[in-house]
Design an enzyme around this catalytic site. Sequence first.
Site, PDB file in Angstrom:
ATOM      1  N   HIS A 111     -93.091  -5.689   2.610  1.00  0.00           N
ATOM      2  CA  HIS A 111     -92.899  -4.121   3.029  1.00  0.00           C
ATOM      3  C   HIS A 111     -93.143  -3.937   4.443  1.00  0.00           C
ATOM      4  O   HIS A 111     -93.648  -4.757   5.150  1.00  0.00           O
ATOM      5  CB  HIS A 111     -93.585  -3.309   2.064  1.00  0.00           C
ATOM      6  CG  HIS A 111     -95.246  -2.998   2.004  1.00  0.00           C
ATOM      7  ND1 HIS A 111     -96.031  -4.635   2.178  1.00  0.00           N
ATOM      8  CD2 HIS A 111     -95.966  -2.356   2.581  1.00  0.00           C
ATOM      9  CE1 HIS A 111     -97.059  -4.121   2.083  1.00  0.00           C
ATOM     10  NE2 HIS A 111     -97.332  -2.840   2.639  1.00  0.00           N
TER      11      HIS A 111
ATOM     12  N   HIS B  58     -95.022  -1.455   6.182  1.00  0.00           N
ATOM     13  CA  HIS B  58     -96.242  -1.053   6.890  1.00  0.00           C
ATOM     14  C   HIS B  58     -96.719  -1.812   7.945  1.00  0.00           C
ATOM     15  O   HIS B  58     -96.451  -3.010   7.949  1.00  0.00           O
ATOM     16  CB  HIS B  58     -97.339  -0.932   5.659  1.00  0.00           C
ATOM     17  CG  HIS B  58     -97.299   0.195   4.743  1.00  0.00           C
ATOM     18  ND1 HIS B  58     -97.909   0.392   3.544  1.00  0.00           N
ATOM     19  CD2 HIS B  58     -96.367   1.429   4.883  1.00  0.00           C
ATOM     20  CE1 HIS B  58     -97.581   1.372   3.074  1.00  0.00           C
ATOM     21  NE2 HIS B  58     -96.539   2.086   3.754  1.00  0.00           N
TER      22      HIS B  58
ATOM     23  N   ASP C 260     -99.631  -2.827   8.912  1.00  0.00           N
ATOM     24  CA  ASP C 260    -100.602  -3.861   8.905  1.00  0.00           C
ATOM     25  C   ASP C 260     -99.971  -5.105   8.230  1.00  0.00           C
ATOM     26  O   ASP C 260    -100.520  -6.198   7.939  1.00  0.00           O
ATOM     27  CB  ASP C 260    -101.760  -3.301   8.085  1.00  0.00           C
ATOM     28  CG  ASP C 260    -101.323  -2.763   6.658  1.00  0.00           C
ATOM     29  OD1 ASP C 260    -100.376  -2.562   6.296  1.00  0.00           O
ATOM     30  OD2 ASP C 260    -102.443  -2.784   5.899  1.00  0.00           O
ATOM     31  N   HIS C 261     -98.819  -4.952   8.092  1.00  0.00           N
ATOM     32  CA  HIS C 261     -97.949  -6.262   7.393  1.00  0.00           C
ATOM     33  C   HIS C 261     -96.924  -6.847   8.335  1.00  0.00           C
ATOM     34  O   HIS C 261     -96.281  -7.933   8.069  1.00  0.00           O
ATOM     35  CB  HIS C 261     -97.375  -6.155   6.047  1.00  0.00           C
ATOM     36  CG  HIS C 261     -98.337  -5.829   4.961  1.00  0.00           C
ATOM     37  ND1 HIS C 261     -98.822  -6.608   4.011  1.00  0.00           N
ATOM     38  CD2 HIS C 261     -99.246  -4.729   4.702  1.00  0.00           C
ATOM     39  CE1 HIS C 261     -99.893  -6.315   3.148  1.00  0.00           C
ATOM     40  NE2 HIS C 261    -100.084  -5.149   3.821  1.00  0.00           N
TER      41      HIS C 261
ATOM     42  N   HIS D 166    -104.639  -7.511   0.578  1.00  0.00           N
ATOM     43  CA  HIS D 166    -106.086  -7.214   1.253  1.00  0.00           C
ATOM     44  C   HIS D 166    -107.092  -7.854   0.405  1.00  0.00           C
ATOM     45  O   HIS D 166    -107.023  -8.193  -0.845  1.00  0.00           O
ATOM     46  CB  HIS D 166    -105.934  -5.687   1.244  1.00  0.00           C
ATOM     47  CG  HIS D 166    -104.975  -5.052   2.176  1.00  0.00           C
ATOM     48  ND1 HIS D 166    -105.452  -4.717   3.264  1.00  0.00           N
ATOM     49  CD2 HIS D 166    -103.812  -4.815   1.793  1.00  0.00           C
ATOM     50  CE1 HIS D 166    -104.485  -4.168   3.828  1.00  0.00           C
ATOM     51  NE2 HIS D 166    -103.447  -3.992   3.070  1.00  0.00           N
TER      52      HIS D 166
END
Length: 255
Positions: free
Chosen positions: A56, A58, A60-61, A171
């Site tokens: 996805h 975001h 942080d990915h 996470h």
Amino acid sequence: MPAQTHLFLCLQDNFGVLLHDPASGATAAIDAPEAGPIEAALKSTGWRLSDILVTHHHADHTGGIAELKQHHRCRVVAPHGEAARIPQVDETVRESDKVRVGGLEARVFETPGHTAGHISYFFPADKLAFVGDTLFSIGCGRVIEGTPEMMWRSLLKLRGLPDDTRVYCGHEYTKANIRFAKTVEPANAALNARAQEVDKLLAARKPTIPSTIGEEKAANPFLRADVPEVAKAVGLAGEPAWKVFAEIRERKNRS
């Protein structure tokens, strides 16, 4: 030859994962939270990065994609519905599409809810599922761009995978998730056993994943919204499972 995986931490609490096909030498990073830890993992394993499989959009990915692609000239595979929000995408995929990493083959599941176009990758021959922020160990992602009903359907797709499927999520949230899950099912024996296991893993500075679909079905309240005892525990006996899920998710948001 079976797939090999290498798990490590990125940013504050993100998991990075390398998936390696020993027959061809191909290696995929599952998401790219930041380049540095992925480069370190490649160096420690001796593997060559050929692909990045994105779940996805975001940051942080996806934050490490540009640097990794510049260095390795790797292919970036991303969800069709989010490609415009992900850097340097080479290939987009949808529900039931196949993705190959060397000789390894994944089936794509659309698992929206956390984001509108979130996808997960399931490698059936190796029973490996990379689920991003849809499903966590004893938890699930926040419903940000979708609806609770949408997220529940996504979780049902993942719950339907074989019980011995190993689940890699985005996470390290397991301890906090267990603390919340106990407020819903304090007498759940599988949950209490998992809590003891997680305490031991964290004390030894080891990751709490992968878990398995079977373990999650037994202990994760977000996968158990259609269990009558869970519905009763949150005051929604007899209500549709997605409404029970929505109540559990809202309680977690407030916890």
